[in-house]
Write a protein that holds these residues in place. Structure first.
Motif, short mmCIF file in Angstrom:
data_model
loop_
_atom_site.label_atom_id
_atom_site.label_comp_id
_atom_site.label_asym_id
_atom_site.label_seq_id
_atom_site.Cartn_x
_atom_site.Cartn_y
_atom_site.Cartn_z
N SER A 1 1.09 -1.41 -0.11
CA SER A 1 0.05 -0.18 -0.01
C SER A 1 1.36 1.18 -0.31
O SER A 1 1.68 1.17 0.45
CB SER A 1 -0.76 0.12 0.83
OG SER A 1 -0.48 0.24 2.67
N SER B 1 0.77 4.00 1.81
CA SER B 1 1.74 4.45 3.41
C SER B 1 0.58 4.06 3.89
O SER B 1 -0.97 3.54 4.11
CB SER B 1 1.00 6.11 3.02
OG SER B 1 1.46 7.17 4.41
N ASP B 2 1.00 3.72 5.35
CA ASP B 2 0.87 3.95 6.19
C ASP B 2 -0.33 5.46 7.80
O ASP B 2 -0.71 5.01 8.12
CB ASP B 2 1.34 3.00 7.16
CG ASP B 2 2.32 3.71 8.37
OD1 ASP B 2 2.49 4.68 7.70
OD2 ASP B 2 3.29 3.03 9.32
N GLY C 1 -1.97 7.06 6.33
CA GLY C 1 -4.03 7.89 5.48
C GLY C 1 -3.89 6.16 6.43
O GLY C 1 -4.08 5.24 5.76
N GLN C 2 -5.15 5.96 6.76
CA GLN C 2 -6.05 5.18 7.45
C GLN C 2 -6.49 4.41 6.42
O GLN C 2 -6.70 3.16 6.53
CB GLN C 2 -7.06 5.42 8.23
CG GLN C 2 -6.57 5.90 9.58
CD GLN C 2 -8.29 6.85 10.31
OE1 GLN C 2 -8.75 7.74 9.71
NE2 GLN C 2 -8.35 6.36 11.34
N GLY C 3 -6.87 5.53 5.28
CA GLY C 3 -7.88 5.04 3.86
C GLY C 3 -6.69 3.95 2.94
O GLY C 3 -7.83 3.58 2.11
N THR C 4 -5.48 3.65 2.46
CA THR C 4 -5.39 3.53 1.55
C THR C 4 -4.55 1.91 1.82
O THR C 4 -4.70 1.74 2.57
CB THR C 4 -3.66 3.87 1.80
OG1 THR C 4 -2.57 3.42 3.08
CG2 THR C 4 -3.63 4.91 1.52
N GLU C 5 -6.07 1.70 0.72
CA GLU C 5 -6.05 0.08 1.11
C GLU C 5 -4.49 -0.49 0.56
O GLU C 5 -4.29 -0.33 -0.32
CB GLU C 5 -7.40 -0.67 -0.30
CG GLU C 5 -7.07 -0.24 -1.67
CD GLU C 5 -7.35 0.75 -2.39
OE1 GLU C 5 -7.46 1.90 -1.12
OE2 GLU C 5 -7.87 1.01 -3.35
N ALA C 6 -4.58 -2.01 0.48
CA ALA C 6 -3.75 -2.78 0.37
C ALA C 6 -4.14 -3.21 -0.98
O ALA C 6 -5.05 -3.93 -1.04
CB ALA C 6 -3.31 -4.25 1.15
#
Lengths: 114, 116
Positions: free
Chosen positions: B95, B97-98, B100-105
């Motif tokens: 993914s 970045s970590d 942002g919470q919403g970055t899907e893998a």
């Protein structure tokens, strides 16, 4: 500790009906994200929908919606108007902002009947 | 590349041999995850890399398992002295970045490992 629980190993739904797949989670981090993935029999992992812990509204993506109840720590997936192609394994996942790792529940196998 | 690439797609090895599984993440993705999935089961977290930070190895089941990520890109999961219970599909995901919470893998197609 970070934990995701899916209590329904298998679910059946009639084509064109709605179905709810349950997911509960546990975390001490106030900031986290919740995800749902679909895994058809082919094995690929398909991202469906995302909900942030600070989001005020429930997430929706087409026929998918997420029923987010923060106080109860639940993030159920609702699939409306089920289709035969929705038959698959569905996984709920969570990522804490602090830790960063993405963990998954055990999955629910959904079967859509014609 | 266009997506996460894993190689080999299938690997059959004899018990006691070492194996290496490779993952090429999406270009620019800083986060990389490895999971193990046994037949009909969920995704068992193994290890997580984020940029230049120390990896989270909390999911590695034994000291026979190790992973590295070179240059913040390609990752290799190594299983030494393989056992039959290591047979599973090994999935890699990346993914952006970590932060942002919403970055899907995004997931690769997996490596199916069979230990005979």
């Amino acid at each position: 500790a970070q934990k995701i629980t899916q209590t329904q190993p298998g679910m059946f739904v009639q084509e064109k009906e709605a179905v709810t797949l349950d997911c509960t989670y546990d975390t001490s981090d106030p900031s986290y994200g919740l995800f749902w993935y679909k895994q058809p029999s082919s094995g690929e992992m398909i991202f469906l929908i995302y909900q942030g812990s600070y989001d005020q509204q429930n997430a929706t993506e087409g026929r998918y919606s997420l029923n987010f109840q923060k106080a109860r720590k639940s993030a159920n997936l609702v699939i409306s108007a089920s289709q035969l192609g929705d038959s698959a394994m569905y996984f709920c996942a969570m990522r804490e902002v602090q830790g960063g790792k993405l963990i998954f529940g055990q999955g629910t196998e959904l079967s859509v009947k014609p | 590349g266009a997506g996460v690439s894993q190689s080999p797609s299938n690997k059959v090895t004899e018990k006691g041999k070492d194996v290496e599984l490779r993952c090429d993440p999406i270009s620019g993705h800083t986060a990389l995850y490895w999971y193990r999935q046994s037949l009909g089961q969920g995704l068992e977290f193994l290890i997580y890399f984020q940029g230049n930070s120390a990896p989270d190895k909390s999911g590695l089941p034994s000291d026979r398992f190790s992973a590295e990520r070179t240059g913040g890109s390609v990752s290799t999961l190594t299983i030494q002295r393989t056992q039959q219970e290591d047979s599973a599909v090994y999935l890699c995901a990346s993914s952006s970045s970590d932060e942002g919470q919403g970055t899907e893998a995004f997931f690769g197609q997996g490596t199916r490992l069979t230990v005979v």
